[in-house]
Write a protein that holds these residues in place. Structure first.
Motif, PDB file in Angstrom:
ATOM      1  N   TYR A 190     -11.458  -0.393  -9.277  1.00 38.51           N
ATOM      2  CA  TYR A 190     -10.183  -0.516  -8.251  1.00 38.51           C
ATOM      3  C   TYR A 190     -10.777  -0.800  -6.985  1.00 38.51           C
ATOM      4  O   TYR A 190     -12.168  -0.928  -6.761  1.00 38.51           O
ATOM      5  N   LYS A 191     -10.007  -0.956  -6.085  1.00 34.53           N
ATOM      6  CA  LYS A 191     -10.223  -0.988  -4.544  1.00 34.53           C
ATOM      7  C   LYS A 191     -11.250   0.202  -4.145  1.00 34.53           C
ATOM      8  O   LYS A 191     -11.104   0.996  -4.814  1.00 34.53           O
ATOM      9  N   ARG A 192     -12.219  -0.317  -3.591  1.00 30.03           N
ATOM     10  CA  ARG A 192     -13.219   0.561  -3.071  1.00 30.03           C
ATOM     11  C   ARG A 192     -14.705   0.258  -4.065  1.00 30.03           C
ATOM     12  O   ARG A 192     -15.825   0.432  -3.355  1.00 30.03           O
ATOM     13  N   CYS A 248      -5.002  -0.180  -5.842  1.00 30.70           N
ATOM     14  CA  CYS A 248      -5.481   1.248  -5.327  1.00 30.70           C
ATOM     15  C   CYS A 248      -5.290   2.228  -6.115  1.00 30.70           C
ATOM     16  O   CYS A 248      -4.047   2.549  -6.254  1.00 30.70           O
ATOM     17  N   SER A 303       1.836   7.649  -3.847  1.00 30.95           N
ATOM     18  CA  SER A 303       1.241   6.356  -4.279  1.00 30.95           C
ATOM     19  C   SER A 303       1.507   6.353  -5.686  1.00 30.95           C
ATOM     20  O   SER A 303       2.071   7.039  -6.438  1.00 30.95           O
ATOM     21  N   GLU A 358      -5.823   5.590  -5.992  1.00 32.21           N
ATOM     22  CA  GLU A 358      -5.884   6.863  -5.227  1.00 32.21           C
ATOM     23  C   GLU A 358      -4.670   7.721  -5.304  1.00 32.21           C
ATOM     24  O   GLU A 358      -3.580   7.429  -5.142  1.00 32.21           O
ATOM     25  N   ALA A 361      -2.500   1.122 -11.020  1.00 33.78           N
ATOM     26  CA  ALA A 361      -3.722   0.237 -10.541  1.00 33.78           C
ATOM     27  C   ALA A 361      -4.403  -0.516 -11.593  1.00 33.78           C
ATOM     28  O   ALA A 361      -4.831  -1.518 -11.511  1.00 33.78           O
ATOM     29  N   HIS A 408       0.801  -1.138  -0.036  1.00 36.33           N
ATOM     30  CA  HIS A 408       0.114   0.034   0.147  1.00 36.33           C
ATOM     31  C   HIS A 408       0.834   1.207  -0.059  1.00 36.33           C
ATOM     32  O   HIS A 408       2.030   1.171   0.178  1.00 36.33           O
TER      33      HIS A 408
END
Length: 362
Positions: free
Chosen positions: A215-217, A155, A199, A157, A205, A47
């Motif tokens: 993606y994640k979320r 991720c 990031s 973001e 990603a 992460h």
């Protein structure tokens, strides 16, 4: 409760290495005492923030200069060759918000971001290898069920997140030796060192989530599909077999309890052990998801999914696991049936509508 802030460690301390060392020491002590043990080994890597030892990063210097378009195609081809996906999961289109690699500025900086990310994975692999070697040397490997799985999707973001105005206030502003930390994804900030907080961003990603969308979320496949590897030499597993039947995280605990011969209470999960041993798949069941307003339900080949505030989409997982062709308009009855099942589940477990949470300012 029971926690105490510790002083910054000295020397070349790296958390992933320390976690692996601590876990291996735990395994050795339990094995020496001939005690059964349970170890939940959770890494923070890979992460953000992008931090990795420079020696590991150098291994990947210019490894990603081909860019995300070429690398996504190559990665998808490798997944097909290894039997992890097939015709049902064609490579999704590049995220429409992203530009082609050929039009990307600061390609060296982009390459560096992914190199540090890869170095974080390498450090994690090294730590896991240390634990596995300890198991082997202790003589406990044959009798130990090891389950490895990753987080839920790449991720995407960027930092600082535009929807988190207080993000900077929650992060450290200086390194342990007092240097200011450069927070944010700026091409002038070379990620990797402890004085950076970056990031790897949406484009990489998108590569990590090959072959899927989002993606994640999210709860499209790009946000919920995760690999799981099970290793138990003395447990009668069908070694080398790829199991394609869908399962959820809630199935891990019943699997471990069954392996240990411990009865498990009725609940949302069911054991994977029979399938891991090559026995027939379990009867069809419903699977449900909800995260920050994004929702999904799956029954057999059919999956409904919606983004927060959006309408239900419908996909045939047997032919379109990449979720490219929404069939909701053709099958409104099926959508309504699965949506009703999702709402019944949501009510039973206390899902709070995301609009309510946002209105409360949480």
């Amino acid at each position: 409760m029971g926690e105490e802030r510790q002083p910054p460690p000295a020397g070349d301390y790296y958390l992933t290495d320390a976690i692996g060392e601590h876990a291996a020491d735990f395994v050795a002590r339990q094995a020496d005492a001939d005690r059964p043990f349970f170890l939940y080994l959770a890494f923070t890597a890979p992460h953000w923030p992008l931090h990795a030892p420079e020696g590991d990063v150098r291994r990947y210097a210019e490894r990603f200069t081909a860019g995300w378009d070429e690398l996504r195609a190559a990665r998808h081809a490798r997944l097909v060759e290894e039997g992890l996906v097939g015709d049902e999961a064609p490579l999704s289109e590049r995220d429409p918000e992203l530009v082609p690699w050929s039009e990307t500025g600061a390609q060296s900086w982009e390459d560096r971001r992914m190199a540090v990310y890869a170095a974080q994975v390498t450090a994690m692999d090294r730590a896991i290898g240390r634990v596995m070697s300890t198991l082997e040397h202790s003589g406990a490997a044959d009798d130990t069920l090891v389950v490895f799985l990753s987080d839920n999707g790449g991720c995407a973001e960027e930092l600082p997140p535009p929807d988190a105005p207080k993000f900077r206030d929650r992060q450290p502003s200086r390194t342990p030796d007092g240097r200011p930390i450069k927070l944010g994804n700026d091409a002038g900030t070379w990620p990797g060192g402890e004085d950076t907080f970056c990031s790897y961003g949406k484009a990489w990603a998108n590569l990590s989530n090959t072959s899927f969308r989002l993606y994640k979320r999210w709860v499209h496949e790009g946000g919920i599909a995760t690999p799981l590897i099970a290793h138990w030499p003395g447990g009668g597993l069908d070694s080398g077999r790829i199991v394609h039947a869908p399962h959820q995280l809630t199935d891990v605990l019943p699997t471990l309890l069954e392996a240990a011969g411990i009865p498990f209470p009725a609940g949302p999960g069911s054991s994977l052990l029979a399938e891991l041993r090559g026995e027939p798949d379990e009867p069809e069941r419903m699977l449900f998801w909800e995260h920050v307003g994004n929702a999904a339900a799956r029954r057999g080949r059919w999956k409904i999914v919606r983004e927060a505030g959006g309408s239900w989409e419908l996909y045939d997982m047997a032919n379109d696991r990449s979720e490219r062709w929404d069939l909701a308009a053709q099958e409104p009855g099926l959508v309504g049936e699965l949506a009703a099942s999702w709402q019944e589940w949501a009510d039973s477990v206390g899902v709070v509508p995301w609009v309510t949470i946002r209105a409360a300012g949480r």
